[in-house]
Design an enzyme around this catalytic site. Structure first.
Site, mmCIF file in Angstrom:
data_model
loop_
_atom_site.group_PDB
_atom_site.id
_atom_site.type_symbol
_atom_site.label_atom_id
_atom_site.label_comp_id
_atom_site.label_asym_id
_atom_site.label_seq_id
_atom_site.Cartn_x
_atom_site.Cartn_y
_atom_site.Cartn_z
ATOM 1 N N HIS A 1 0.793 -1.236 0.000
ATOM 2 C CA HIS A 1 0.000 0.000 0.000
ATOM 3 C C HIS A 1 0.826 1.288 0.000
ATOM 4 O O HIS A 1 0.269 2.378 -0.087
ATOM 5 C CB HIS A 1 -0.946 0.030 1.212
ATOM 6 C CG HIS A 1 -0.255 0.371 2.500
ATOM 7 N ND1 HIS A 1 0.444 -0.541 3.229
ATOM 8 C CD2 HIS A 1 -0.152 1.538 3.178
ATOM 9 C CE1 HIS A 1 0.958 0.033 4.301
ATOM 10 N NE2 HIS A 1 0.608 1.302 4.298
HETATM 11 C C1 UD1 Z 1 -2.245 5.957 5.264
HETATM 12 C C2 UD1 Z 1 -0.976 6.568 5.839
HETATM 13 C C3 UD1 Z 1 0.131 5.531 5.831
HETATM 14 C C4 UD1 Z 1 -0.294 4.251 6.530
HETATM 15 C C5 UD1 Z 1 -1.604 3.756 5.931
HETATM 16 C C6 UD1 Z 1 -2.098 2.575 6.722
HETATM 17 C C7 UD1 Z 1 -0.655 8.982 5.396
HETATM 18 C C8 UD1 Z 1 0.042 9.975 4.557
HETATM 19 N N1 UD1 Z 1 -0.529 7.691 5.000
HETATM 20 O O1 UD1 Z 1 -1.998 5.627 3.928
HETATM 21 O O2 UD1 Z 1 1.258 6.049 6.513
HETATM 22 O O3 UD1 Z 1 0.703 3.280 6.341
HETATM 23 O O4 UD1 Z 1 -2.592 4.801 6.017
HETATM 24 O O5 UD1 Z 1 -3.011 1.818 6.032
HETATM 25 O O6 UD1 Z 1 -1.292 9.326 6.348
HETATM 26 N N2 UD1 Z 1 -9.440 4.596 1.090
HETATM 27 C C9 UD1 Z 1 -10.665 3.984 1.046
HETATM 28 N N3 UD1 Z 1 -11.275 3.690 2.241
HETATM 29 C C10 UD1 Z 1 -10.736 3.979 3.452
HETATM 30 C C11 UD1 Z 1 -9.490 4.616 3.483
HETATM 31 C C12 UD1 Z 1 -8.855 4.905 2.295
HETATM 32 O O7 UD1 Z 1 -11.199 3.710 -0.010
HETATM 33 O O8 UD1 Z 1 -11.350 3.673 4.495
HETATM 34 C C13 UD1 Z 1 -8.749 4.876 -0.198
HETATM 35 C C14 UD1 Z 1 -9.066 6.260 -0.749
HETATM 36 O O9 UD1 Z 1 -9.107 6.160 -2.137
HETATM 37 C C15 UD1 Z 1 -7.847 7.062 -0.337
HETATM 38 C C16 UD1 Z 1 -6.732 6.036 -0.398
HETATM 39 O O10 UD1 Z 1 -7.328 4.820 0.029
HETATM 40 O O11 UD1 Z 1 -7.623 8.151 -1.190
HETATM 41 C C17 UD1 Z 1 -5.544 6.363 0.477
HETATM 42 O O12 UD1 Z 1 -5.947 6.603 1.835
HETATM 43 P P1 UD1 Z 1 -5.092 7.565 2.771
HETATM 44 O O13 UD1 Z 1 -5.601 7.493 4.149
HETATM 45 O O14 UD1 Z 1 -4.939 8.906 2.157
HETATM 46 O O15 UD1 Z 1 -3.644 6.935 2.692
HETATM 47 P P2 UD1 Z 1 -3.187 5.436 2.916
HETATM 48 O O16 UD1 Z 1 -2.575 4.963 1.643
HETATM 49 O O17 UD1 Z 1 -4.292 4.652 3.495
HETATM 50 N N1 UDP Z 2 -3.778 -5.390 8.882
HETATM 51 C C1 UDP Z 2 -5.047 -5.948 9.047
HETATM 52 N N2 UDP Z 2 -5.727 -6.346 7.933
HETATM 53 C C2 UDP Z 2 -5.207 -6.242 6.668
HETATM 54 C C3 UDP Z 2 -3.921 -5.684 6.522
HETATM 55 C C4 UDP Z 2 -3.242 -5.259 7.643
HETATM 56 O O1 UDP Z 2 -5.525 -6.076 10.170
HETATM 57 O O2 UDP Z 2 -5.893 -6.622 5.702
HETATM 58 C C5 UDP Z 2 -3.058 -4.937 10.073
HETATM 59 C C6 UDP Z 2 -1.693 -5.565 10.233
HETATM 60 O O3 UDP Z 2 -1.799 -6.817 10.889
HETATM 61 C C7 UDP Z 2 -0.967 -4.517 11.051
HETATM 62 C C8 UDP Z 2 -1.553 -3.214 10.543
HETATM 63 O O4 UDP Z 2 -2.795 -3.551 9.934
HETATM 64 O O5 UDP Z 2 -1.284 -4.647 12.433
HETATM 65 C C9 UDP Z 2 -0.634 -2.578 9.551
HETATM 66 O O6 UDP Z 2 -1.281 -1.530 8.942
HETATM 67 P P1 UDP Z 2 -0.901 -1.002 7.488
HETATM 68 O O7 UDP Z 2 -0.150 -2.042 6.753
HETATM 69 O O8 UDP Z 2 -2.158 -0.495 6.869
HETATM 70 O O9 UDP Z 2 -0.005 0.278 7.809
HETATM 71 P P2 UDP Z 2 1.521 0.509 8.225
HETATM 72 O O10 UDP Z 2 1.837 -0.384 9.363
HETATM 73 O O11 UDP Z 2 2.364 0.262 7.028
HETATM 74 O O12 UDP Z 2 1.551 1.952 8.585
#
Ligand code: UD1
Ligand code: UDP
Length: 372
Positions: free
Chosen positions: A210
């Site tokens: 991601h």
């Molecule tokens: C964010 C964090 C990242 C973290 C990740 C965990 C920032 C800059 N990034 O990245 O550090 O590792 O969360 O998962 O804060 N979306 C949905 N449904 C949701 C949430 C998101 O559809 O419930 C989609 C939307 O299209 C959105 C995209 O995911 O634009 C990205 O979501 P966003 O929260 O901006 O960044 P992440 O890639 O999730």
């Molecule tokens: N995780 C989860 N379901 C998923 C993918 C990840 O519960 O489908 C959990 C994972 O076990 C870990 C956390 O989400 O505890 C990690 O989050 P993510 O990878 O979104 O973000 P990051 O740690 O890179 O910021």
């Protein structure tokens, strides 16, 4: 003490669970969800499974560019924090929700504590690195998961800012707390998902992708998916719970990997722990998943050129493989080869599973007067 906690993204719910549980035994907690993540499988499921109290406020900022998302959070947080007048503001990790919390506290002169302080990738193109650096600079209390994190802060001179009265504590990793607390529950939660996917313990690879650097770059994403497809067809099935960000980009680019990869929706935490602990190999660019692989002693390949969790690489349990198809496939083959997996269990470098309690204690000992 009245503590206002800010969370908003999936890993923050998991990190906040053990801390919130400990904090509420001796403090009052006001829980604010920024609404950065909002799908039930990215947010609600974690509150239910981890018994996190319902947020007192949801700012409902939703998705958007960095400026729009962080700006909306700032706009909505400020009046709320002014109204609540907490003694301390608590933030987690490195997302835009972390950044907004840090800026709000600093502007309103509210003492700030950062959980998972001191992490560095030394890659300023990474949005999380910017968020961490700012959050650590502005924090009065810095709760570090590892010795490496403490060293990073000291190297930046963060411990010695008299104006901020910075304090650095190595407390252990709250995600390790969460794993220890939930593993037994995850085991009884059943291998239902495994069975429904036709997977056997030790008989599959688990993948997650991601990071912006991998999803926003079509070459990287195509190359990673091609590697997973090869691994899935020549070795073992690959199960891939797809982050909504990645799913959207894959749809836009028309990436359809075929049957060798089992694409599934994001799963809850207990299902994820089950998928992780039964996997033969984990391939990921997630910070949290790299660590969980280590905690559960599952070999990991990280789809990046650097990691904040350097201990996992130094121990031999994690390898940085970047995004080139052949490199990923070769590394996956290596893990299967005789004698290539580490023989020693992962060293215990992430605390003792009581980081949450330690944080609650430290916050209690340091009276408000200490900061103001
Ligand atoms: C964010 C964090 C990242 C973290 C990740 C965990 C920032 C800059 N990034 O990245 O550090 O590792 O969360 O998962 O804060 N979306 C949905 N449904 C949701 C949430 C998101 O559809 O419930 C989609 C939307 O299209 C959105 C995209 O995911 O634009 C990205 O979501 P966003 O929260 O901006 O960044 P992440 O890639 O999730
Ligand atoms: N995780 C989860 N379901 C998923 C993918 C990840 O519960 O489908 C959990 C994972 O076990 C870990 C956390 O989400 O505890 C990690 O989050 P993510 O990878 O979104 O973000 P990051 O740690 O890179 O910021």
């Amino acid at each position: 003490m009245k503590i206002l906690t800010i969370v908003g993204a999936r890993p923050q719910f998991i990190k906040a669970a053990p801390v919130s549980r400990a904090i509420r035994k001796q403090h009052t907690e006001i829980l604010v969800h920024t609404g950065q993540h909002y799908d039930d499988n990215m947010s609600g499921v974690f509150f239910r499974e981890l018994a996190i109290p319902k947020p007192d406020y949801n700012l409902e900022v939703g998705s958007g560019g960095h400026g729009e998302q962080t700006g909306l959070m700032l706009q909505r947080l400020e009046p709320l924090v002014e109204q609540e007048q907490p003694d301390l503001l608590l933030i987690y990790g490195d997302t835009n929700s972390t950044l907004a919390g840090a800026l709000t506290a600093a502007k309103l002169h509210i003492p700030l504590a950062h959980v998972e302080a001191g992490l560095r990738s030394f890659e300023r193109q990474m949005p999380e690195e910017v968020n961490r650096v700012v959050a650590d600079q502005l924090s009065n209390l810095l709760f570090c998961p590892t010795r490496t994190a403490v060293n990073n802060l000291q190297r930046e001179g963060i411990g010695s800012n008299p104006q901020l009265d910075q304090r650095i504590y190595e407390v252990g990793d709250v995600m390790y707390d969460a794993v220890l607390h939930n593993l037994a529950l995850a085991e009884t939660h059943a291998d239902f998902l495994l069975a429904s996917l036709g997977l056997k313990p030790q008989g599959y690879t688990l993948a997650t992708v991601h990071r912006a650097a991998n999803t926003d770059d079509a070459i990287h994403l195509r190359s990673i998916v091609a590697a997973l497809a090869q691994i899935g067809s020549v070795a073992q099935p690959v199960v891939f719970p797809v982050h909504p960000r990645t799913r959207k980009v894959m749809a836009t680019l028309g990436i359809t990997p075929g049957d060798a990869i089992k694409l599934i929706e994001p799963v809850g935490y207990l299902e994820m722990l089950n998928l992780e602990r039964n996997a033969r190999l984990i391939i990921t660019d997630s910070g949290g998943v790299q660590k969980e692989a280590y905690f559960l002693a599952v070999p990991c390949l990280t789809l990046r050129d650097e990691t904040e969790w350097v201990e996992t690489v130094a121990s031999g349990w994690n390898r940085l493989v970047g995004t080139v198809t052949d490199t990923i496939v070769a590394a996956a083959r290596d893990v299967g080869a005789q004698g290539s997996a580490p023989t020693d269990p992962p060293p215990s470098l992430f605390g003792d599973g009581h980081a949450g309690e330690r944080i609650a204690e430290l916050v209690a000992r340091l009276k408000v007067i200490d900061y103001r």
